[in-house]
Design an enzyme around this catalytic site. Structure first.
Site, PDB file in Angstrom:
ATOM      1  N   GLN A 138       0.946  -1.249   0.067  1.00  0.00           N
ATOM      2  CA  GLN A 138       0.174   0.081  -0.024  1.00  0.00           C
ATOM      3  C   GLN A 138       0.930   1.296  -0.037  1.00  0.00           C
ATOM      4  O   GLN A 138       0.751   1.872  -0.921  1.00  0.00           O
ATOM      5  CB  GLN A 138      -0.984  -0.123   1.333  1.00  0.00           C
ATOM      6  CG  GLN A 138      -1.946   1.145   1.110  1.00  0.00           C
ATOM      7  CD  GLN A 138      -3.035   0.768   2.060  1.00  0.00           C
ATOM      8  OE1 GLN A 138      -3.366  -0.367   2.412  1.00  0.00           O
ATOM      9  NE2 GLN A 138      -3.945   1.898   2.329  1.00  0.00           N
ATOM     10  N   ASP A 139       1.371   1.571   1.237  1.00  0.00           N
ATOM     11  CA  ASP A 139       2.352   2.995   1.224  1.00  0.00           C
ATOM     12  C   ASP A 139       3.574   2.449   2.158  1.00  0.00           C
ATOM     13  O   ASP A 139       3.463   1.459   2.635  1.00  0.00           O
ATOM     14  CB  ASP A 139       1.701   3.963   1.532  1.00  0.00           C
ATOM     15  CG  ASP A 139       1.203   3.869   3.054  1.00  0.00           C
ATOM     16  OD1 ASP A 139       1.044   2.858   3.534  1.00  0.00           O
ATOM     17  OD2 ASP A 139       0.676   5.134   3.568  1.00  0.00           O
ATOM     18  N   PRO A 140       4.559   3.137   1.973  1.00  0.00           N
ATOM     19  CA  PRO A 140       5.808   3.024   2.737  1.00  0.00           C
ATOM     20  C   PRO A 140       5.740   2.881   4.328  1.00  0.00           C
ATOM     21  O   PRO A 140       4.642   3.574   4.709  1.00  0.00           O
ATOM     22  CB  PRO A 140       6.842   4.085   2.169  1.00  0.00           C
ATOM     23  CG  PRO A 140       6.372   4.302   0.956  1.00  0.00           C
ATOM     24  CD  PRO A 140       4.807   4.434   1.117  1.00  0.00           C
ATOM     25  N   THR A 200       1.412   3.447  -3.538  1.00  0.00           N
ATOM     26  CA  THR A 200       1.939   4.622  -3.237  1.00  0.00           C
ATOM     27  C   THR A 200       3.333   4.608  -2.690  1.00  0.00           C
ATOM     28  O   THR A 200       3.919   3.923  -1.794  1.00  0.00           O
ATOM     29  CB  THR A 200       1.204   5.303  -2.090  1.00  0.00           C
ATOM     30  OG1 THR A 200      -0.219   5.521  -2.334  1.00  0.00           O
ATOM     31  CG2 THR A 200       1.415   6.862  -1.505  1.00  0.00           C
ATOM     32  N   ALA A 209      -0.412   6.880   5.001  1.00  0.00           N
ATOM     33  CA  ALA A 209      -1.396   7.250   4.000  1.00  0.00           C
ATOM     34  C   ALA A 209      -1.526   8.775   3.626  1.00  0.00           C
ATOM     35  O   ALA A 209      -2.300   9.109   3.074  1.00  0.00           O
ATOM     36  CB  ALA A 209      -2.782   6.604   4.481  1.00  0.00           C
TER      37      ALA A 209
END
Length: 294
Positions: A138-140, A200, A209
């Site tokens: 999803q995101d880091p 992302t 997020a």
């Protein structure tokens, strides 16, 4: 290009003689070099770009920072040239210029993770033709020192986060006799043809997020679609609703595996996931070398 005096702010770039135009007000900013710093009118602009132009009044057009196109973009992010055919169509999209301009602006006012040189590190471990498995995140991670451009992975000297601990538990479940290192750096997987890609690519420090609406998902989605079209027979591991909605490979062309997210909050324990075993069995049926995850 002639410029009249204007009481409003003037954003100017590198003029033909290598200096800012003397007609510019003393309080203006230069958009060359990513918009960093303000220079007095007539001062030498050492970071300018010879093809840039002066834009009077207010803000410059949304063209992105000076490094957002072609070779300059690849140098800024240390992108491997092998990924050029998959990335450059996205660079031609005006939305990408807006994305990079906003990314650059945020980098000047807040700490953005991972460091710029690691945002596209996933391009440096294997070429598109070497990818066999795609794992979508999803995101880091949003704490300093964790994220380094590979989904789920952390640097070797960083404690293993809970979600990654569950991923490693699933590996152990697939290969009970394997000796696990106990570390969370997945660079070995990436070199072996596992594309670990977040939808992302950046995050604000301490704010999960926080850049999910920036436009990275569109950019990454385009890259994955081109990879899928170029390489039939890939294995996609889609964990959780986000990954399954963001990336939709054609199951007639690829082996698509779905499971709950490895978060400890998921209802189904991720340790029971058999994806790694299933992926290697599929690759072997196609006479493709299996991946090494232990």
């Amino acid at each position: 290009m002639a410029m009249k005096r204007n009481p409003s702010r003037v954003f100017c770039a590198y003029s033909k003689n290598g200096t800012h135009r003397s007609a510019a007000p003393t309080t203006h900013r230069c958009i060359a070099g990513g918009g960093r710093g303000a220079l007095d009118a007539g001062a030498e602009n050492t970071q300018g770009h010879p093809e840039s132009r002066c834009f009077p009044g207010g803000r410059p057009p949304q063209t992105g920072p000076s490094w957002c196109l072609g070779a300059a973009f690849r140098r800024a992010f240390l992108i491997d040239d092998a990924w050029r055919p998959l990335l450059e169509p996205e660079l031609a999209n005006p939305l990408t210029a807006r994305l990079l301009a906003e990314y650059d602006r945020r980098c000047q006012t807040e700490e953005v993770l991972p460091p710029r040189e690691d945002v596209f590190s996933w391009t440096r471990y294997c070429t598109p033709d070497d990818v066999r498995v795609v794992i979508i995140g999803q995101d880091p991670y949003h704490h300093p020192g964790q994220a380094h451009g590979l989904a789920f992975s952390v640097r070797a000297d960083v404690p293993v986060p809970p979600s990654l601990r569950n991923v490693l538990a699933a590996v152990k479940n697939c290969y009970p006799d394997a000796r696990m290192s106990g570390r969370g750096c997945l660079e070995k997987w990436a070199r072996d043809g596992v594309l670990l890609l977040n939808t992302t690519l950046t995050v604000k420090r301490g704010a999960a997020a926080s850049t999910s609406k920036l436009g990275w998902d569109r950019f990454v989605g385009g890259v994955v679609r081109r990879l899928a079209a170029r390489r039939p027979g890939l294995v996609f591991m889609l964990w959780g609703a986000h990954a399954q909605n963001a990336i939709r490979p054609d199951p007639r062309q690829h082996y698509v595996l779905k499971f709950s997210h490895p978060s400890p909050l998921s209802k189904v324990p991720f340790g029971t996931c058999q994806h790694f075993l299933a992926a290697n069995r599929y690759l072997e049926t196609r006479d493709i070398m299996p991946i090494t995850v232990v």
